[in-house]
Design a protein around this motif. Sequence first.
Motif, PDB file in Angstrom:
ATOM      1  N   LYS A   1      -4.276   6.039   5.287  1.00 17.64           N
ATOM      2  CA  LYS A   1      -5.094   4.942   5.760  1.00 17.64           C
ATOM      3  C   LYS A   1      -5.325   5.129   7.235  1.00 17.64           C
ATOM      4  O   LYS A   1      -4.497   5.700   7.931  1.00 17.64           O
ATOM      5  CB  LYS A   1      -4.366   3.620   5.500  1.00 17.64           C
ATOM      6  CG  LYS A   1      -5.324   2.489   5.415  1.00 17.64           C
ATOM      7  CD  LYS A   1      -4.630   1.192   5.098  1.00 17.64           C
ATOM      8  CE  LYS A   1      -5.661   0.086   5.226  1.00 17.64           C
ATOM      9  NZ  LYS A   1      -5.105  -1.159   5.634  1.00 17.64           N
TER      10      LYS A   1
ATOM     11  N   ASP B   1     -10.092   6.231   6.591  1.00 15.77           N
ATOM     12  CA  ASP B   1      -9.473   5.789   5.346  1.00 15.77           C
ATOM     13  C   ASP B   1      -9.775   6.821   4.279  1.00 15.77           C
ATOM     14  O   ASP B   1     -10.913   6.949   3.824  1.00 15.77           O
ATOM     15  CB  ASP B   1     -10.062   4.426   4.924  1.00 15.77           C
ATOM     16  CG  ASP B   1      -9.475   3.311   5.760  1.00 15.77           C
ATOM     17  OD1 ASP B   1      -8.316   3.447   6.173  1.00 15.77           O
ATOM     18  OD2 ASP B   1     -10.170   2.323   5.998  1.00 15.77           O
TER      19      ASP B   1
ATOM     20  N   GLU C   1       0.817  -1.214   0.000  1.00 16.10           N
ATOM     21  CA  GLU C   1       0.000   0.000   0.000  1.00 16.10           C
ATOM     22  C   GLU C   1       0.852   1.265   0.000  1.00 16.10           C
ATOM     23  O   GLU C   1       0.518   2.246  -0.637  1.00 16.10           O
ATOM     24  CB  GLU C   1      -0.903   0.015   1.234  1.00 16.10           C
ATOM     25  CG  GLU C   1      -2.209  -0.698   1.008  1.00 16.10           C
ATOM     26  CD  GLU C   1      -2.980  -0.845   2.289  1.00 16.10           C
ATOM     27  OE1 GLU C   1      -2.550  -0.296   3.324  1.00 16.10           O
ATOM     28  OE2 GLU C   1      -4.015  -1.531   2.265  1.00 16.10           O
TER      29      GLU C   1
END
Lengths: 577, 195
Positions: free
Chosen positions: B169, B154, A79
């Motif tokens: 995040k 998020d 990510e």
Amino acid sequence: MNMSLFLSVENLVFIMATTKRVVVKVIWNMKKRVLVLVAFDVDAMCACKVLQSLFQCDQILYTIVPVVGKEDLERAYLENSEGVKHVIMINCGANFDIVETLQPLENVKFYICDSHRPVDIHNVYNAVQVKLLMKETELSVPEYDLLFRDEESEDESGNDSDSSDRPVPKKKRFDDEAIERRRERRLWEENRNKVLFDYNQFSSFGSSAALLLFELAWKMSKDSNDLLWLAIIGVTDQLLHYKTPREKYIEDVMALQSHVSRHNHRDDVDIISINCLKIMYDDEMNLSLYRHWSLFDSICHSINMACKFKVWTLKGQKRLHEFLAEMGLPLTQCKQKYSSMDSSLKGNIKNIIKEQMPKYGLEDEDVIVPSFFAQYGFRNKLCAMDITLACASILESFENGNTGTDSFLLALDVLDRSNVNAKEKGIEMARKQLQAIIKQVQIFLDMHQVISAGPFLYAFIQEGTPDVKFFAHPQCLMRLARFTLEAHCSVSRNKRSKTLPLVLGAPLDREQGTLLVIGIPPLSLDEERKNFFGKAFEQAASSTNARTLHDKFDTFIMEMKTDDRSKFFDALISLLQ
Amino acid sequence: MLAEKALDLIRELERSVGGSLPPYNEDRVRQVLEEMRVLCEQNQKDVSATVAGESGLFSGVQVRHAALERNKRCLLAYLYNRIEQIKKMRWEFGSVLPTEVKYNLCEQEVQWFGRYNKLLANYMRSIGGCGGLDLTQDMKPPKTLYVEVRCLVDHGEFETQDGNVIVLKKNSQHFLLRSECEHLIRQGILEHIVH
């Protein structure tokens, strides 16, 4: 192979070390953001905070992502990997091949600051992409030549097979040579496997990551009392979760103490503002949270004392009462809050206990631990052990549907020195955990659920036990396992039990039917704290095809399906016999 | 006693210092004005009597006049301090006041607030280049260029000025340029961590 690099992080930190003297040269010319992956333990959190303050000094951009296990690590890397050239891993990543697992681009560099040992050999010998931030003395890695053969020799052998058009007599000679070479290769491979087996057999822990990074900060002249306090908590965490043997802890404490006296050395104490953090070194009673509890409860919930007195029996309770009476501590005083105890008694407790110790078979090690205190403002002194426990319990708390990362941030707040509320909540939580642990230990002993399987002891927490959710977390389970083992050894008539390791299982998820299993080494090997269960679990699982998940960074903790339990344990028994 | 009611207004104001704005006490203000009207009428009567040749009324006139002055001062102080508080709120809450605050304003105060808003907006548009400058943004000069932030939800990807992409995040922590993440902090996506 330049392994004399004690700590080498190009562009970021560059430390060259000869074996004795460490020369520091620091180059901070980071242009890019740094990704920091942090494992879920108190030591890693402290290390992370130290690192943060270093980054903030030099305005280096970073992103911090907490990771629970290997899968989580891979996901977090994927990510966040875009545009990241430098990845720092704290207390994770050392004991598996990081390049193989993450498949990073070639220009990405990993800096691993991990206390897990052994370090995977691929990480050690990948000088290009992986840098280790560890003390060289703690890495006893096999020689490069024993593990890897140079490409050249393989090319040669490749050429040999192609060279069939050479003259016959020469070929014959060549065949001999080839056979010789093949034999040599076989021997080498055998040796390699043996060396690798020896190297990987035991898992253990090295120096605390927080301590290492603090030392780094010190070398950079950026250390402060706050960072020092974090390092202290990191080291204390290693003691409280039985990662390093006591001797190593004492060694670290000595090193820290010199820093403490350096930072807290003032001629006139009154000159410093009350709002400064002050750290003191002192011998501390090894009683869990007694400053925030009653003395009596604290004794009953501390592993060493509780096991010596066997407080879960009626006789043990009597003996404990006798012990307190002999020390001249009235029960009414002992059972009320420590902070409201008679101050004339309070100041003297340590000495009285020390006096009465030998009579009750207590040893110095059971009662006294060298530790540190912090004082900040007009509040009570804080003990490093209490803060560590509070932080660890918040880290593994499960209240109001918190996800793992939520509790990670909450636990970070506990480390923040000015956040008193978070601290109090943490201590409350830690108390609950300790109560759950002692209750569970009592259940184990009363129901005789600690069973010897021959080469090891094992116990399982029954599904539906009220406090089961406490034990679905590695660190709390670790403490429970240790308490169970010590308690079992103290009541068991079998002398062998001290030499047996313990495997403990706790239900993890009822719907999925999974167990969290931990293996801890026997008490008789306490000086080393080497754990062979990591490899043993892996082998037992692969030989039985049990559905297990070795996702944790601590290899001796794993998840498995409850249904596979019996076949897995049969395999484990036959493996260890 | 004279000017007692006006003093009550001041006391009321004093009690609310540091708290929220109390409702505009219209009744009390009207009573004070009524008192002032009565005093004024009496004074006028006495003055015209004095002009007509009567004597001995002069000290009475003076006392009433002093009371009038005091009432006036108290009323002005009451209004002025309320206005000051409202002005402060404009800088804190922005151009739209929370309803519970708005409820406590009298009509004139609402009008004043609207005009003040307009003036401020015009001024802010006129300075700081083409886009204007939001003066309410940095009330205190920032200490650092970079701030430590925690991500609360998020949010997804976020591109920084230098072209890097950061994944915001939930529960990740970042060290970012203050100017870049300020609006995200205000939106509640990021939380600024202060030690």
